[in-house]
Design an enzyme around this catalytic site. Structure first.
Site, short mmCIF file in Angstrom:
data_model
loop_
_atom_site.label_atom_id
_atom_site.label_comp_id
_atom_site.label_asym_id
_atom_site.label_seq_id
_atom_site.Cartn_x
_atom_site.Cartn_y
_atom_site.Cartn_z
CG HIS A 154 -1.70 -1.22 1.42
ND1 HIS A 154 -2.94 -1.47 0.88
CD2 HIS A 154 -1.36 -2.36 2.08
CE1 HIS A 154 -3.34 -2.69 1.22
NE2 HIS A 154 -2.39 -3.26 1.94
CB SER A 275 13.39 21.70 -16.29
OG SER A 275 12.78 22.95 -16.45
CE LYS A 281 11.68 19.23 -12.58
NZ LYS A 281 10.93 18.32 -11.78
CD GLU A 288 8.81 11.39 -15.82
OE1 GLU A 288 7.90 12.08 -15.36
OE2 GLU A 288 9.85 11.88 -16.27
#
Ligand code: ARG
Length: 497
Positions: A154, A275, A281, A288
């Site tokens: 969880h 970025s 970043k 992803e």
């Protein structure tokens, strides 16, 4: 070229809409090999002469050098690779020889032949890519047996584990992915040639001979089944979809664990993006995209299943769309495996952060409860006692290990079950550190360090066995295709002499 009945040529927009030339480019060399084997069989069965065979073979051999430009210009004239190749052979070998190549054959058995040859090669390539990823996971697992970290259910701290235990879980899933592909290979590796359009042929073909020339393990017997079934593609795509789902779950973990909040791993700079505006970043973009591409593959699998659903028996042009889908799925899965392997091999494991999280967490609670069980206490009672300790520690922002004997007494004050256990419990808590917790796990497949070593050794051996098995199969196919090539050379030479 085929428009014997139809008047006029195809409208250019219709041709572009019908064309499978884009995806067929990767099938050209299979179409050539299939045509060579088919033509040799036609000669052996007395359906064409030796000279006709040699001229056809010569033309097919020279088709191997068709340039990309030539192929592009043919794309404007023909619907698919089969029409293109036949037209090419006729242009080189003349109608009297080249025009005989399509005897006892149809594009329907031809296209599934090409697909079966492509898919059997792709299965081998993908299997090796999975095994490469497995080997990378095993190498990292060996290094990380003592990289202690919390494990999650969880997404909450569950039990103490190690990074190696995590990596080994994916190793086992990936082995099953190879098993699925391996079993699929046996069903793919059968030749459909000689089925004609759907019902077989009145000409004396030898289907088994073509199959053996092309290194197949046998034929797809029923000619309706051979020309119109695509379950081998559905199976291939489902299997790769499962692999993509495995990769996607792993990608999700690694994205989370590379965040500043977890800080368990760091991606190598070469595999991260940044970025345009925020200079600090470091984005895990390949992971992803892998998550997203798993969804793409899921969509493609749904599409190909949808194409086959309710399709009338026999070949229907809808099947052409399934070909493109299967090729896309194969490429996405292969690319993703390569990327994941690079990430696993090069990521930095931040052991201190992992250990820190494990030490601060209550993931050790079950191990503590099991020590009480070993003392003869009912598990349900141990669960209550340790639950009360956790509640107290949490309220006071302490770890279980921080609790001294007085705090244990207060924490358990209202529980009758504590009996005379306060001292014993407090002595357990003093030693309740993650590493000793792991060494107490004795069940097979657990996070115990010696269990990790045993599992890594066994899996390294398994990976070697899988590679050996695949390479035997690969060699057998290579030999078959090499002897087909030799026969082609012999027939061509015969005419030149
Ligand atoms: N381009 C077609 C495909 O990829 C080849 C088979 C066409 N057969 C036919 N009868 N129209 O599926």
């Amino acid at each position: 070229m085929y428009r014997s009945r139809l008047k006029g040529s195809l409208d250019e927009h219709i041709l572009a809409y019908l064309s499978s030339m884009d995806e067929d480019t990767s099938l050209l060399h299979y179409d050539i090999a299939g045509s060579e084997a088919h033509s040799i069989m036609l000669y052996e069965q007395g359906l064409i002469s030796k000279d006709e065979l040699a001229r056809i073979l010569e033309a097919l051999e020279s088709a191997k050098n068709i340039s990309a430009d030539e192929l592009r210009s043919m794309k404007e004239r023909y619907e698919d690779v089969h029409e293109t190749l036949e037209a090419y052979v006729i242009s080189k070998a003349g109608m009297d020889a080249g025009g005989k190549m399509h005897t006892a054959r149809s594009r329907n058995d031809q296209v599934t032949l090409d697909l079966r040859m492509k898919v059997r090669d792709d299965i081998t390539v993908v299997e090796y890519a999975i095994l490469d990823l497995i080997d990378a996971l095993l190498a990292r697992a060996r290094e990380c047996i003592d990289a202690v970290m919390p494990m999650y259910t969880h997404l909450q701290h569950a039990q103490i584990g190690s990074f190696s235990h995590y990596l080994l879980a994916y190793t086992d899933m990936l082995f099953r992915d190879v098993d699925r592909l391996e079993s699929c290979y046996a069903r793919v590796n059968l030749s459909p040639l000689g089925s004609s359009a759907i019902g077989g042929t009145s000409l004396p073909v030898n289907r088994e001979r073509v199959a053996s020339l092309l290194g197949f393990n046998g034929i797809v017997e029923n000619s309706i089944d051979a020309t119109s079934s695509r379950d081998f593609l559905l199976e291939f795509c489902s299997s790769l979809c499962i692999t993509m789902l495995d990769l996607s779950r792993m990608a999700e973990d690694l994205v989370l664990w590379s965040s500043s909040e977890f800080n368990y791993i760091e991606l190598p700079d070469e595999l991260a993006s940044t970025s345009s505006v925020m200079p600090q970043k470091k984005n895990p973009c390949p992971l992803e995209l892998m998550r997203a591409r798993a969804s793409t593959v899921l969509g493609l699998l749904t599409a190909i299943m949808g194409i086959v659903r309710s399709l009338p028996s026999g070949y229907n042009r809808d099947l052409q769309e399934g070909k493109r889908i299967a090729l896309d799925v194969s490429k996405i899965a292969y690319d993703s495996l390569l990327i994941m392997k690079a990430i696993i091999s090069d990521l930095r494991v931040k052991r201190d952060s992992m250990l820190d999280a494990a030490e601060k967490s209550y993931a050790i609670a079950l191990d503590v409860a099991e020590q009480l069980v070993q003392r003869g206490i009912a598990f349900r009672v141990a669960h209550r006692l340790v639950g009360a300790l956790v509640a107290y520690a949490h309220e006071h922002s302490m770890t279980l290990r921080d609790l001294g004997i007085d705090e244990v007494r207060v924490a358990l004050d209202r529980l009758d079950e504590k009996g005379s256990l306060v001292e014993f419990i407090s002595s357990i808590l003093k030693d309740a550190d993650p590493a000793s917790s792991l060494s107490r796990r004795i069940s097979r497949g657990s996070a115990n360090p010696s269990e990790q070593k045993r599992m890594i050794d066994a899996r390294e051996e398994r990976s070697r066995e899988y590679r050996a098995r695949i390479s035997v199969r690969e060699e057998r196919l290579k030999d078959a295709l090499a002897s087909l090539q030799e026969s082609v050379g012999r027939f061509i030479k015969h005419v030149e002499q």
